[in-house]
Design a protein around this motif. Structure first.
Motif, PDB file in Angstrom:
ATOM      1  N   VAL A  69      10.655  21.868 -40.157  1.00  0.00           N
ATOM      2  CA  VAL A  69       9.615  22.408 -39.113  1.00  0.00           C
ATOM      3  C   VAL A  69       8.753  23.580 -38.683  1.00  0.00           C
ATOM      4  O   VAL A  69       7.661  23.804 -38.550  1.00  0.00           O
ATOM      5  N   ARG A  70       9.597  23.922 -38.106  1.00  0.00           N
ATOM      6  CA  ARG A  70       8.702  25.810 -37.230  1.00  0.00           C
ATOM      7  C   ARG A  70       8.273  26.772 -38.991  1.00  0.00           C
ATOM      8  O   ARG A  70       7.424  26.912 -38.499  1.00  0.00           O
ATOM      9  N   ALA A 114       4.887  24.941 -39.056  1.00  0.00           N
ATOM     10  CA  ALA A 114       3.965  26.003 -37.905  1.00  0.00           C
ATOM     11  C   ALA A 114       3.369  26.768 -38.276  1.00  0.00           C
ATOM     12  O   ALA A 114       2.649  27.050 -37.851  1.00  0.00           O
ATOM     13  N   LEU A 131       1.913  30.714 -32.416  1.00  0.00           N
ATOM     14  CA  LEU A 131       2.936  29.195 -32.358  1.00  0.00           C
ATOM     15  C   LEU A 131       3.206  29.563 -30.700  1.00  0.00           C
ATOM     16  O   LEU A 131       3.745  30.460 -30.001  1.00  0.00           O
ATOM     17  N   SER A 133       5.517  27.134 -29.705  1.00  0.00           N
ATOM     18  CA  SER A 133       6.616  26.411 -29.598  1.00  0.00           C
ATOM     19  C   SER A 133       6.518  25.738 -30.732  1.00  0.00           C
ATOM     20  O   SER A 133       5.752  24.915 -31.320  1.00  0.00           O
ATOM     21  N   ALA A 134       7.529  25.150 -31.100  1.00  0.00           N
ATOM     22  CA  ALA A 134       8.229  24.393 -32.344  1.00  0.00           C
ATOM     23  C   ALA A 134       9.681  24.143 -31.804  1.00  0.00           C
ATOM     24  O   ALA A 134      10.972  24.836 -31.949  1.00  0.00           O
ATOM     25  N   SER A 175       6.777  17.883 -30.481  1.00  0.00           N
ATOM     26  CA  SER A 175       5.619  17.760 -31.279  1.00  0.00           C
ATOM     27  C   SER A 175       5.735  19.716 -31.390  1.00  0.00           C
ATOM     28  O   SER A 175       6.655  20.434 -30.241  1.00  0.00           O
ATOM     29  N   VAL A 176       4.749  20.606 -32.504  1.00  0.00           N
ATOM     30  CA  VAL A 176       4.196  21.650 -32.720  1.00  0.00           C
ATOM     31  C   VAL A 176       3.356  21.981 -31.728  1.00  0.00           C
ATOM     32  O   VAL A 176       2.190  21.627 -31.705  1.00  0.00           O
ATOM     33  N   LYS A 177       3.871  23.248 -30.804  1.00  0.00           N
ATOM     34  CA  LYS A 177       2.212  23.253 -29.582  1.00  0.00           C
ATOM     35  C   LYS A 177       1.523  24.611 -30.372  1.00  0.00           C
ATOM     36  O   LYS A 177       2.320  25.585 -30.829  1.00  0.00           O
TER      37      LYS A 177
END
Length: 228
Positions: free
Chosen positions: A114-115, A118, A104, A106-107, A75-77
């Motif tokens: 994905v990044r 995010a 952000l 983490s990704a 997941s993205v956090k």
């Protein structure tokens, strides 16, 4: 400016709100940062009390909606930080609204979109949370803003992720087509030796006939003009 009684009321309401939020989430999901402020002057001088000014919520943005591309367990956090002004939540001025920041944590680095998704999500999430904070100014707003953030994740995050995924898929498909074409050309191109023999290659008509015959067999090379 708030009176001393209003300041005390604001402080007590903030502390009560924090207790409610902390009871609704685990310490890994929500935590607070404390500062110390002067709130009264006693017989022995100024007295200080911890003033809860920030709450941080760790948000998980799931990738399970794209199982064919992403790891379903990753997941993205993001961190959503809510700062409480000193006159929150008593004053109804917009300056007393919660201040929101999103960062952000983490990704996944693969796939690359994905990044990017995010990073694109950060200003969108900040905007919707700040709008909610302003609309609820003059009252306890933390839970409302947190719910707003979670609703955005459920309703908007998936669309944003799929949009960038589709763009990446289209580009990858284009690159795959180019690679396939190159491989086909490589497979169809054979280096070898072939000879087309003819007597007396002098006349222009014979030269043209030999060129057409070579083209028919997809051959390239040179013609030796003259007599055998």
């Amino acid at each position: 400016n708030l009176s001393r009684e209003e300041q005390q009321e604001a402080r007590e309401r903030r502390m009560a709100e924090v207790e409610v939020i902390e009871s609704a989430y685990s310490p890994d999901e929500v935590w607070t940062k404390n500062t110390f402020v002067c709130y009264s002057e006693g017989d022995v001088g100024l007295e200080y009390s911890p003033d809860l000014c920030q709450m941080i919520r760790l948000l998980d943005l799931p990738l399970s909606i794209l199982p064919e591309i992403c790891d379903e367990t990753s997941s993205v956090k993001l961190e959503l930080t809510l700062t409480m002004p000193n006159d929150y939540p008593v004053s109804e001025s917009n300056d007393a609204a919660l201040s929101t920041e999103v960062s952000l944590v983490s990704a996944p680095s693969n796939p690359q979109f994905v990044r990017k998704a995010a990073l694109n999500a950060i200003p969108k999430l900040k905007k919707i949370c700040q709008k909610e904070a302003i609309s609820t100014v003059g009252s306890e707003s933390v839970m409302s803003v947190l719910n707003c953030a979670e609703n955005w994740i459920h309703s908007e995050w998936g669309e944003l992720l799929q949009e960038l995924s589709a763009g990446t898929s289209t580009r990858q498909s284009y690159l795959d087509d180019i690679m396939e074409t190159k491989q086909d050309l490589k497979a169809k191109t054979i280096i070898g030796r072939r000879i087309i023999y003819s007597h007396h290659i002098i006349a222009n008509s014979k030269r043209k006939a030999l060129s057409e015959l070579a083209s028919q067999y997809k051959l390239g090379g040179y013609t030796k003009i003259g007599w055998p």
